[in-house]
Write an enzyme that holds these catalytic residues in place. Sequence first.
Site, PDB file in Angstrom:
ATOM      1  N   ALA A 149       3.010   2.284  -6.343  1.00  0.00           N
ATOM      2  CA  ALA A 149       3.940   2.735  -7.375  1.00  0.00           C
ATOM      3  C   ALA A 149       4.550   4.087  -7.059  1.00  0.00           C
ATOM      4  O   ALA A 149       5.586   4.442  -7.614  1.00  0.00           O
ATOM      5  CB  ALA A 149       3.225   2.805  -8.720  1.00  0.00           C
ATOM      6  N   GLU A 195      -1.740   2.979   1.131  1.00  0.00           N
ATOM      7  CA  GLU A 195      -1.220   1.847   0.355  1.00  0.00           C
ATOM      8  C   GLU A 195       0.312   1.797   0.410  1.00  0.00           C
ATOM      9  O   GLU A 195       1.000   1.802  -0.602  1.00  0.00           O
ATOM     10  CB  GLU A 195      -1.727   1.897  -1.093  1.00  0.00           C
ATOM     11  N   GLU A 293     -10.708   0.629   0.756  1.00  0.00           N
ATOM     12  CA  GLU A 293     -11.115   0.989  -0.597  1.00  0.00           C
ATOM     13  C   GLU A 293     -11.695  -0.229  -1.303  1.00  0.00           C
ATOM     14  O   GLU A 293     -11.098  -1.311  -1.252  1.00  0.00           O
ATOM     15  CB  GLU A 293      -9.926   1.497  -1.421  1.00  0.00           C
TER      16      GLU A 293
END
Length: 798
Positions: A149, A195, A293
């Site tokens: 995001a 990410e 993760e």
Amino acid sequence: MSRTIPRLAAAVTATTLALGALALPGAAAAAADTPSPVDSTITVPRIENLPDDFIGGVDVSSVLSLEQSGVVFRDASGTPGDLFAILSDAGVTDIRIRVWNDPFDAAGNGYGGGDVDVTRAVEIGRRATAAGLGVLVDFHYSDFWADPAKQQAPKAWEGMSVDEKAVATGEFTRDALLRFRDAGVDVEMVQVGNETNGGVAGVRGWDDMAEIFDAGSAAIREVLPEALVVLHFTNPERDGFYAGVARELDARDVDYDVFASSYYPFWHGSPENLTSVLSDIATTYDKKVLVAETSWAYTLEDGDGHPNVVKTPADAERYPVSVQGQATAFRDVAQAVADVGDAALGLFYWEPAWLPVGPPDRLEANRALWERDGSGWASSYAGEYDAEDAGEWFGGSAWDNQALFDHDGSPLASLDVFSYIRTGAVAPRTVSDVERLSLTIEEGQPVDLAPSVAVSYSDGTTEQHDVVWTPGTDAVQGVGVYTFAGTTASGLSTTATVTVVGRNLLGNGGFEDADTSMWQAGGDGMTVRTADDPRSGAYATHFYADEPYTFSLEQEVTAPEAGFYTATAALQGGAGGTDGHVRLTLANLGHGDDDSARGTASVDFGLDGWRAWSTPVTDSVFAAAGDRLSVGVAADLPAGAWGTFDDVALVRAAPAADATALTAAAERADALDRTLYTPASLTAVDAALGIARAVLAEPATAQGDVDAAATALVAALDALVAVPPGTESPTAPEPGTSVPPAGGDPAAAPGSPSASGSGALASSGGAAPVAALALGGLLVALGATVLTVRRLVRSQRA
């Protein structure tokens, strides 16, 4: 490049066992190769195909800030100790450290999340190396959190072209790694971005992202030629996504060694799917693979007064929320990675030491520490850099219930899972979890509670136990949430939650069906029915544009019965800025060609970040049977704003009171042939009908007020005066003209005594003056009640 002490010890142990096996025949040799399971309070089956150098790492990037805030870590005996020594003793092999460029404001106030710039990251790395732990350096190329995001460029890189950012990436990476190297940190792997699903360092598009990746990779090769270059992505559950990412990287010949994935069991699909997608990349492109993760919750208790990411049973259903469940989840992810084969490097548990700085009842003191030391996920100072997320939701640890330590810093039994996956562990067989049922049905559907529930045990087995539910399912009456207590045949307790929702009147509200013709779309930047980030099912509607844009999506349906209705939907997204908005609107367009005297309700979605779902509900809008209702999503967004929305619904809301009589009276009034009655008597009906509609539109209205509104409207209808035969009917007033103005004085409404005098009704010639005055007084009182209810509801919403 030196190897870490724990993995070196593991290799020596394996070699010793192998050499001993040479002198032992057959079965005896096999027995010597397999260590005996360790006695414990949790059960962890040994992973049989685990490589000797398999990484069992952790990310503890917040450690310096936590220590500054007074957090104490303890060893198995309860003695305070150094976190890195405690981790090493538990079998941890490596430490992952996130690195931000400049997580401070101009006055030196930290943004939080550990305030991990290069200086602090090197200090963490130095302590890890001193404890014999390898290091993975995770460059975010941002001044704060980077994830799907948010991939915001560092402040110092704002305004740079892609080429300039690539140069800056190389320089920053090179300088930082030189500092790690000069400090003697054992850096074995380096991540180029975190990410990076759709961007890195404020750069989007695969051609430009590849330039950033290669710049970082080149710097790593130059300074630490033996270190592995890692690229990190997430969403392995998305069909074909990882294959597509790897294909894009390969097409641009991006230089990297390791394809790393986040994998959180509550978001990212099954472990079997994880093995499959990582195996495909390892086989097709000859890359190493890693889970960078993962985590799981051991409790739903909040430790510091800041809400957690996982906070309800519905947030974490794959495993029990317990210490055993936490260990089982980690072991399953380790097994999934090991099953990839020779390309499997290992996995990292994310922030297992992010503990509370104080209990929830010391919230104000906790806030002071989060602000001072950066020991919360974000401080208020981060708002200058990340206004929409950190600037609004700054605070403490949202991860304390997923730690591998309890709230006072003592290690949980699950911390030893790093060792147990090699040795195995056994515990007395105990119940670790009893299945809790959660059922959502539409109004009118049968309530079907399962006759048995799954009981999970510490050894990983499950059994089905018969269960009796109390009360019976006949307790479900209409829209609402109902909780049932369950008792199994073995005496265990559980619960079932049944949520009854109104039937969704919209067609294809979840965009699962290929036919989307019922939706009317307009504007730009929106794609109806895509596989991008659905909230439920496989599809949603996606929006994004690289320039300012607007869009709308609307559907009309007919109200099947009179009552009040609400609309809801779910949206996730970001980069809306201060002026961008996405709005959900419900409008009553009237009956046939009549669009008068109806209502509209709107509510804005929050653009709160990736998978931070905003689920607003509109205020209720009253509709008579046959009225046309429109539900729409409309946006006005700046360039770069993105997101998806899903699960759009229109339902008949459940009133707080029984409005059957009032609804019937309103429908009777709506159906009048107004040419048959005198204007004076119609004025009284319109006044009562206006109040009736206002009452029906407010779910908070009490039963007594609903009944009074019905009585007044029926009285006005019964007092209607017919036009005498042979008499030409005067012009009748339009319905609804007597409705009191919003916020005005109901006594001033046409037909009330103060407006028309007692003669307004008496002059009809068909009703006694006393009855007219009584009806008028009742309408005045009801009008005042409606306004009071409206003000109360508005104040509660505010």
